[in-house]
Design a protein around this motif. Structure first.
Motif, PDB file in Angstrom:
ATOM      1  N   ASP A 163       4.599  71.823  -7.529  1.00 49.76           N
ATOM      2  CA  ASP A 163       4.149  70.112  -7.110  1.00 49.76           C
ATOM      3  C   ASP A 163       3.744  69.284  -8.128  1.00 49.76           C
ATOM      4  O   ASP A 163       2.507  69.526  -8.699  1.00 49.76           O
ATOM      5  N   GLU A 211      14.338  71.886  -5.137  1.00 47.61           N
ATOM      6  CA  GLU A 211      14.102  72.693  -3.817  1.00 47.61           C
ATOM      7  C   GLU A 211      15.086  74.160  -4.273  1.00 47.61           C
ATOM      8  O   GLU A 211      16.103  74.263  -4.701  1.00 47.61           O
ATOM      9  N   GLU A 259      21.326  71.639  -4.236  1.00 47.12           N
ATOM     10  CA  GLU A 259      19.842  71.645  -4.662  1.00 47.12           C
ATOM     11  C   GLU A 259      20.348  70.901  -5.910  1.00 47.12           C
ATOM     12  O   GLU A 259      19.132  70.080  -6.645  1.00 47.12           O
ATOM     13  N   LYS A 307      20.671  67.350  -5.893  1.00 46.04           N
ATOM     14  CA  LYS A 307      19.800  66.317  -4.758  1.00 46.04           C
ATOM     15  C   LYS A 307      18.478  65.815  -5.733  1.00 46.04           C
ATOM     16  O   LYS A 307      18.089  64.011  -5.837  1.00 46.04           O
ATOM     17  N   VAL A 308      18.280  66.510  -6.412  1.00 44.13           N
ATOM     18  CA  VAL A 308      17.259  65.957  -7.987  1.00 44.13           C
ATOM     19  C   VAL A 308      17.684  64.990  -8.758  1.00 44.13           C
ATOM     20  O   VAL A 308      17.274  64.366  -9.080  1.00 44.13           O
ATOM     21  N   ALA A 368      17.792  61.469  -7.007  1.00 38.43           N
ATOM     22  CA  ALA A 368      16.570  60.922  -6.739  1.00 38.43           C
ATOM     23  C   ALA A 368      15.700  60.655  -8.205  1.00 38.43           C
ATOM     24  O   ALA A 368      14.831  60.377  -8.529  1.00 38.43           O
ATOM     25  N   ARG A 386      14.512  57.931 -10.652  1.00 39.74           N
ATOM     26  CA  ARG A 386      14.781  56.865 -10.507  1.00 39.74           C
ATOM     27  C   ARG A 386      15.409  56.444 -11.569  1.00 39.74           C
ATOM     28  O   ARG A 386      14.923  56.310 -13.060  1.00 39.74           O
ATOM     29  N   ASP A 425      12.022  60.029  -7.631  1.00 39.23           N
ATOM     30  CA  ASP A 425      11.232  59.576  -6.339  1.00 39.23           C
ATOM     31  C   ASP A 425      11.558  60.806  -5.032  1.00 39.23           C
ATOM     32  O   ASP A 425      12.617  60.203  -4.674  1.00 39.23           O
ATOM     33  N   ASN A 426      10.855  61.764  -5.376  1.00 45.10           N
ATOM     34  CA  ASN A 426      10.977  62.670  -4.342  1.00 45.10           C
ATOM     35  C   ASN A 426       9.993  63.509  -3.647  1.00 45.10           C
ATOM     36  O   ASN A 426       8.814  63.022  -4.032  1.00 45.10           O
ATOM     37  N   TRP A 427       9.197  63.317  -2.760  1.00 49.81           N
ATOM     38  CA  TRP A 427       7.653  64.403  -2.411  1.00 49.81           C
ATOM     39  C   TRP A 427       7.457  64.959  -3.010  1.00 49.81           C
ATOM     40  O   TRP A 427       6.318  65.217  -3.049  1.00 49.81           O
ATOM     41  N   ARG A 428       8.550  66.171  -3.662  1.00 44.69           N
ATOM     42  CA  ARG A 428       7.461  67.280  -4.727  1.00 44.69           C
ATOM     43  C   ARG A 428       6.983  66.816  -5.960  1.00 44.69           C
ATOM     44  O   ARG A 428       6.030  66.882  -6.332  1.00 44.69           O
ATOM     45  N   ALA A 484       7.023  63.622  -6.534  1.00 48.80           N
ATOM     46  CA  ALA A 484       6.256  61.732  -6.740  1.00 48.80           C
ATOM     47  C   ALA A 484       5.267  62.000  -7.667  1.00 48.80           C
ATOM     48  O   ALA A 484       3.390  62.163  -7.940  1.00 48.80           O
TER      49      ALA A 484
END
Ligand code: BG6
Length: 472
Positions: A190, A238, A251, A254-255, A258, A260, A306-309, A311
């Motif tokens: 990450d 994920e 999964e 989702k990526v 995300a 941008r 743009d996600n938590w893992r 950024a």
């Protein structure tokens, strides 16, 4: 396992180079059902024997000696068909509706809709029959949606198999094994530990023979929209809760969602386009690619998830034709250690860790670490970069399509791309095309045999342009 395959585009390049050779290998290895048959459909006029002779000339190799080639040819029936003639298709093909079939459209996307309607009229899309489609699915999000709506009018998503042949490559599947079969990697996977990720797909081949297609599509749509985004999704997704098709595809989606979108203001910093001119590749002089449209054969992108893992972690994607070598690799570049306790803090001695997964031409995994050779002539704390290498030796090297054909015949969708993934891929690609159009991003010429336009170094991995190169 279904035992009836209808192959559209049977006289095309893909069928000759990969699809029929894959079937040959699968038959040789006794991986296909006893009653397996192929209904080959193409534009060229042939009768069964004429097609068999034509195909024999193109795919005969050492395998012919063990009879697999005769076996394959004996299972093929050929029909010349105009795929825009839905009634004609239905009349010819309805005789094959006696058993569940897998229909494989290895045709340009503008024929997907009429072929699908013809198959439906012939009764060949009734459950549990399946439909396999080659890329590209459309040219942008609206055209992809239009094709999808036609497909869905004939059969549901659980029976639609969209091919991205990179997913059939053993080393690509190994990415999942590496990530989720090891505690070691997932713990550092990450933005706390990773500085950037490079995904490189370099080819020495040009666009020869496909000039028309390339003039319309370019590298962004031909390579990034599918293969490179699938690689990115596998690197960045994920951990799935299970290994079934939908858990993995949820999964990946989702990526992809995300990513941008690119804006015109970002285009200059986050992308580069090139087109090869004349030059020398692997010792041979080659011509440049000319097209009336502003289309690229090289593209470099900086993608942001743009996600938590992820950024703040740039994913540099670079792909091009007529580059100096054929190389597909994913590089995960870790951050430097936070506090350097050794006596020589210069960059030569503090090389950050790097995981290099090379997928082509050979499959290797290399982990770059710092170590010390505690020999008397070395100071005990004198460090040097070293690497742990893992060379993969698959039991038998297989064409990516072998795995995908078997999975389609069995009905396993894990390695096929779902509708919402295709949409998310196009949504991001469309943002780039729009950003380029608005910003007027030029296509810069590069000599064939070079690593793209001069400014491309910012998008290429350090393994390509050396430690002194620019990093983004
Ligand atoms: C295809 C592209 O999907 O993939 C081609 O249309 C490209 O332009 C090819 O050459 C690359 O595949 P591989 O398996 O040779 O890396």
């Amino acid at each position: 396992m279904h035992d009836s395959l209808l192959l559209f585009g049977a006289t095309g390049d893909l069928a000759q180079r990969y699809l029929f050779p894959s079937l040959l290998h699968l038959l040789r290895d006794r991986l296909l059902p006893d009653g397996f048959r192929v209904v080959a459909i193409g534009r060229t006029e042939h009768d069964d024997d004429g097609f068999r002779a034509w195909l024999r000339e193109r795919i005969a190799d050492g395998d012919a000696r063990n009879g697999a080639l005769d076996d394959l040819l004996g299972r093929i029936h050929y029909h010349p068909l105009n795929l825009n003639d839905i009634d004609g298709m239905a009349a010819t093909l309805s005789r094959y509706a006696d058993r569940p079939a897998v229909s494989y459209l290895s045709t340009p996307p503008n024929l997907f809709e009429s072929a699908c309607l013809g198959l439906k009229a012939a009764g060949l899309l009734e459950p549990p029959s399946r439909l396999v489609l080659e890329k590209p699915i459309g040219h942008d999000l609206p055209s992809a949606r239009e094709i999808d709506a036609t497909l869905k009018s004939a059969l549901d998503e659980s029976r639609i198999f969209r091919i991205d042949h990179y997913l059939g490559k053993a080393p690509v599947q190994n990415l999942l094994a590496l990530r989720f079969g090891n505690t070691l990697l997932e713990a550092v996977w990450d933005n706390r530990c990773i500085e950037s990720v490079d995904i490189l797909v370099a080819e020495t081949a040009g666009v020869d023979g496909r000039e028309g297609y390339y003039a319309d599509y370019g590298a962004l749509r031909d390579m990034v929209q599918n293969h490179m985004l699938q690689l990115l999704a596998l690197v960045a997704m994920e951990p799935p809760a299970a290994l079934d098709a939908d858990s993995i595809r949820d999964e990946k989606r989702k990526v992809l969602r995300a990513l941008r979108p690119m804006t015109a203001a970002d285009a200059a910093a986050d992308s580069i386009r090139g087109r090869y001119g004349a030059g020398v590749v692997e010792g041979s002089a080659v011509k440049g690619f000319t097209a009336d449209s502003a289309v690229e054969t090289f593209v470099g992108l900086r993608a942001w998830i743009d996600n938590w893992r992820w950024a703040g972690v740039p994913f540099r994607l670079a792909t091009g034709k007529r580059l100096p070598s054929r190389t597909t690799e994913v590089l995960v570049n870790f951050k430097p250690v936070t506090h350097w306790v050794f006596d020589r803090p210069d960059s030569k001695h503090a090389t950050p860790n790097r995981l290099r997964m090379r997928l082509q031409p050979e499959e290797t995994i290399e982990l770059g670490l710092m170590g010390s050779l505690a020999a008397p002539e070395w100071g005990a704390t004198e460090l040097m970069p070293m690497s742990l290498d893992m060379a993969m030796l698959p039991p038998k090297r297989r064409i990516a399509y072998e795995r995908l054909m078997i999975d389609a015949l069995k009905g396993d969708q894990t390695l096929f791309v779902r509708d919402d993934e295709v949409e998310a891929q196009w949504r991001w690609i469309d943002s780039i095309s729009a950003a380029w159009a608005q910003a007027g991003t030029a296509v810069q010429e590069y000599p064939a045999g070079s690593w793209g336009p001069a400014a491309a170094t910012a998008f290429l991995p350090r393994t390509v342009h050396g430690p002194a190169g620019r990093r983004g």
